[in-house]
Design a protein around this motif. Structure first.
Motif, PDB file in Angstrom:
ATOM      1  N   ASN A  10      -5.121  -3.436   3.356  1.00  0.00           N
ATOM      2  CA  ASN A  10      -4.460  -4.723   3.603  1.00  0.00           C
ATOM      3  C   ASN A  10      -3.164  -4.793   2.815  1.00  0.00           C
ATOM      4  O   ASN A  10      -2.888  -3.949   1.954  1.00  0.00           O
ATOM      5  CB  ASN A  10      -5.393  -5.870   3.202  1.00  0.00           C
ATOM      6  CG  ASN A  10      -5.786  -5.797   1.745  1.00  0.00           C
ATOM      7  OD1 ASN A  10      -5.016  -6.152   0.857  1.00  0.00           O
ATOM      8  ND2 ASN A  10      -6.990  -5.315   1.458  1.00  0.00           N
ATOM      9  N   MET A  11      -2.364  -5.813   3.097  1.00  0.00           N
ATOM     10  CA  MET A  11      -1.041  -5.895   2.496  1.00  0.00           C
ATOM     11  C   MET A  11      -1.087  -6.083   0.982  1.00  0.00           C
ATOM     12  O   MET A  11      -0.233  -5.568   0.257  1.00  0.00           O
ATOM     13  CB  MET A  11      -0.239  -7.029   3.148  1.00  0.00           C
ATOM     14  CG  MET A  11       1.236  -7.016   2.751  1.00  0.00           C
ATOM     15  SD  MET A  11       2.053  -5.423   3.022  1.00  0.00           S
ATOM     16  CE  MET A  11       1.969  -5.264   4.804  1.00  0.00           C
ATOM     17  N   TYR A  12      -2.106  -6.777   0.495  1.00  0.00           N
ATOM     18  CA  TYR A  12      -2.242  -6.949  -0.957  1.00  0.00           C
ATOM     19  C   TYR A  12      -2.371  -5.590  -1.637  1.00  0.00           C
ATOM     20  O   TYR A  12      -1.705  -5.287  -2.614  1.00  0.00           O
ATOM     21  CB  TYR A  12      -3.464  -7.815  -1.258  1.00  0.00           C
ATOM     22  CG  TYR A  12      -3.620  -8.169  -2.714  1.00  0.00           C
ATOM     23  CD1 TYR A  12      -2.894  -9.217  -3.275  1.00  0.00           C
ATOM     24  CD2 TYR A  12      -4.498  -7.463  -3.532  1.00  0.00           C
ATOM     25  CE1 TYR A  12      -3.034  -9.550  -4.614  1.00  0.00           C
ATOM     26  CE2 TYR A  12      -4.653  -7.780  -4.863  1.00  0.00           C
ATOM     27  CZ  TYR A  12      -3.920  -8.836  -5.402  1.00  0.00           C
ATOM     28  OH  TYR A  12      -4.062  -9.155  -6.729  1.00  0.00           O
ATOM     29  N   ARG A  13      -3.230  -4.727  -1.074  1.00  0.00           N
ATOM     30  CA  ARG A  13      -3.438  -3.389  -1.634  1.00  0.00           C
ATOM     31  C   ARG A  13      -2.198  -2.519  -1.446  1.00  0.00           C
ATOM     32  O   ARG A  13      -1.846  -1.721  -2.322  1.00  0.00           O
ATOM     33  CB  ARG A  13      -4.657  -2.750  -0.972  1.00  0.00           C
ATOM     34  CG  ARG A  13      -4.998  -1.379  -1.505  1.00  0.00           C
ATOM     35  CD  ARG A  13      -5.547  -1.440  -2.927  1.00  0.00           C
ATOM     36  NE  ARG A  13      -5.806  -0.106  -3.421  1.00  0.00           N
ATOM     37  CZ  ARG A  13      -5.256   0.406  -4.530  1.00  0.00           C
ATOM     38  NH1 ARG A  13      -4.440  -0.307  -5.259  1.00  0.00           N
ATOM     39  NH2 ARG A  13      -5.541   1.630  -4.904  1.00  0.00           N
ATOM     40  N   ILE A  14      -1.509  -2.668  -0.311  1.00  0.00           N
ATOM     41  CA  ILE A  14      -0.282  -1.903  -0.071  1.00  0.00           C
ATOM     42  C   ILE A  14       0.761  -2.227  -1.138  1.00  0.00           C
ATOM     43  O   ILE A  14       1.411  -1.342  -1.687  1.00  0.00           O
ATOM     44  CB  ILE A  14       0.270  -2.177   1.345  1.00  0.00           C
ATOM     45  CG1 ILE A  14      -0.633  -1.514   2.393  1.00  0.00           C
ATOM     46  CG2 ILE A  14       1.701  -1.657   1.495  1.00  0.00           C
ATOM     47  CD1 ILE A  14      -0.299  -1.872   3.823  1.00  0.00           C
ATOM     48  N   VAL A  15       0.903  -3.519  -1.454  1.00  0.00           N
ATOM     49  CA  VAL A  15       1.854  -3.922  -2.498  1.00  0.00           C
ATOM     50  C   VAL A  15       1.458  -3.318  -3.842  1.00  0.00           C
ATOM     51  O   VAL A  15       2.308  -2.818  -4.591  1.00  0.00           O
ATOM     52  CB  VAL A  15       1.951  -5.462  -2.593  1.00  0.00           C
ATOM     53  CG1 VAL A  15       2.754  -5.875  -3.820  1.00  0.00           C
ATOM     54  CG2 VAL A  15       2.593  -6.027  -1.334  1.00  0.00           C
ATOM     55  N   GLU A  16       0.160  -3.339  -4.157  1.00  0.00           N
ATOM     56  CA  GLU A  16      -0.314  -2.735  -5.403  1.00  0.00           C
ATOM     57  C   GLU A  16       0.045  -1.258  -5.464  1.00  0.00           C
ATOM     58  O   GLU A  16       0.548  -0.771  -6.483  1.00  0.00           O
ATOM     59  CB  GLU A  16      -1.831  -2.890  -5.529  1.00  0.00           C
ATOM     60  CG  GLU A  16      -2.303  -4.259  -5.935  1.00  0.00           C
ATOM     61  CD  GLU A  16      -3.801  -4.293  -6.178  1.00  0.00           C
ATOM     62  OE1 GLU A  16      -4.226  -5.127  -6.992  1.00  0.00           O
ATOM     63  OE2 GLU A  16      -4.555  -3.508  -5.566  1.00  0.00           O
ATOM     64  N   MET A  17      -0.219  -0.530  -4.389  1.00  0.00           N
ATOM     65  CA  MET A  17       0.045   0.913  -4.384  1.00  0.00           C
ATOM     66  C   MET A  17       1.531   1.218  -4.482  1.00  0.00           C
ATOM     67  O   MET A  17       1.945   2.102  -5.238  1.00  0.00           O
ATOM     68  CB  MET A  17      -0.551   1.550  -3.125  1.00  0.00           C
ATOM     69  CG  MET A  17      -2.063   1.600  -3.123  1.00  0.00           C
ATOM     70  SD  MET A  17      -2.747   2.537  -1.726  1.00  0.00           S
ATOM     71  CE  MET A  17      -2.516   1.368  -0.377  1.00  0.00           C
ATOM     72  N   MET A  18       2.344   0.470  -3.752  1.00  0.00           N
ATOM     73  CA  MET A  18       3.777   0.738  -3.768  1.00  0.00           C
ATOM     74  C   MET A  18       4.413   0.356  -5.094  1.00  0.00           C
ATOM     75  O   MET A  18       5.301   1.043  -5.594  1.00  0.00           O
ATOM     76  CB  MET A  18       4.456   0.023  -2.597  1.00  0.00           C
ATOM     77  CG  MET A  18       4.084   0.612  -1.249  1.00  0.00           C
ATOM     78  SD  MET A  18       4.789  -0.263   0.172  1.00  0.00           S
ATOM     79  CE  MET A  18       6.514   0.197   0.047  1.00  0.00           C
TER      80      MET A  18
END
Length: 199
Positions: A182-190
């Protein structure tokens, strides 16, 4: 038990609201209207080491319960920059379209295929590849780059596809490689990556 009615909420709001509620409640019952949201909540529970249950009441009515059972969620402090650099090796690739560059889509598709093949041939492979928006079309059945992605995955590259994006394009059931995120996790990874490469 704290309850959140997240039906109609776009990704990643159900995850964000549930995570916040878990900081002050032992158990959180989150109601969502799609299966992708339940998968994202399951990943949240796994990430935090908490218990997860899911009940499907209808095709648009799911109930997820995440409970701590006495465990406390630890809020991780931001590491020192030098520690972050020493701990992280590699880089993240973020792909948001099935074609590379603007102009001819035919040329762009060939360029993207060449880009992914070139990634595979690098001495240092990326740690993570994230597909979102139109990029998720590259991670589904019939994709021209699927073989190259599978080779990278076999060599330890982690591949993620945005669940909301797969759902938008009607491709959820056709995902052929990687994990739904999800986008929350994508932001964390990036935001935690040393370097993000975007073709």
């Amino acid at each position: 038990m704290f309850e959140i009615d997240a039906r109609g909420m776009a990704c990643p709001l159900p995850v964000i609201k549930t995570k916040k509620a878990l900081k002050e409640n032992e158990s959180v019952r989150t109601i969502v209207d799609n299966d992708i949201a339940t998968q994202n909540l399951k990943k949240l529970a796994e990430q935090l080491g908490l218990n997860y249950t899911r009940e499907e009441l209808s095709a648009t009515h799911f109930v997820v319960i995440i409970s701590k059972d006495g465990a406390e969620i630890e809020i991780q402090e931001t590491p020192e920059v030098e520690n972050l650099v020493s701990e992280k090796i590699g880089y993240t690739v973020a792909i948001d379209t099935a074609v590379m560059g603007r102009g001819s889509d035919e040329l762009g598709a060939n360029l993207m295929k060449a880009f992914v093949y070139s990634l595979l041939e690098q001495d240092e492979l990326p740690e993570t590849i994230i597909f979102y928006n139109g990029g998720v079309k590259l991670a589904v059945e019939g994709s021209d780059i699927l073989d190259d992605l599978k080779q990278m995955e076999e060599q330890g590259v982690t591949i993620y596809a945005c669940g909301a994006c797969l759902n938008f394009y009607g491709l959820t059931e056709q995902l052929a490689i990687g994990e739904v995120t999800n986008m929350y996790r994508i932001v964390e990874m990036m935001s935690s990556a040393i370097k993000v490469v975007k073709p």
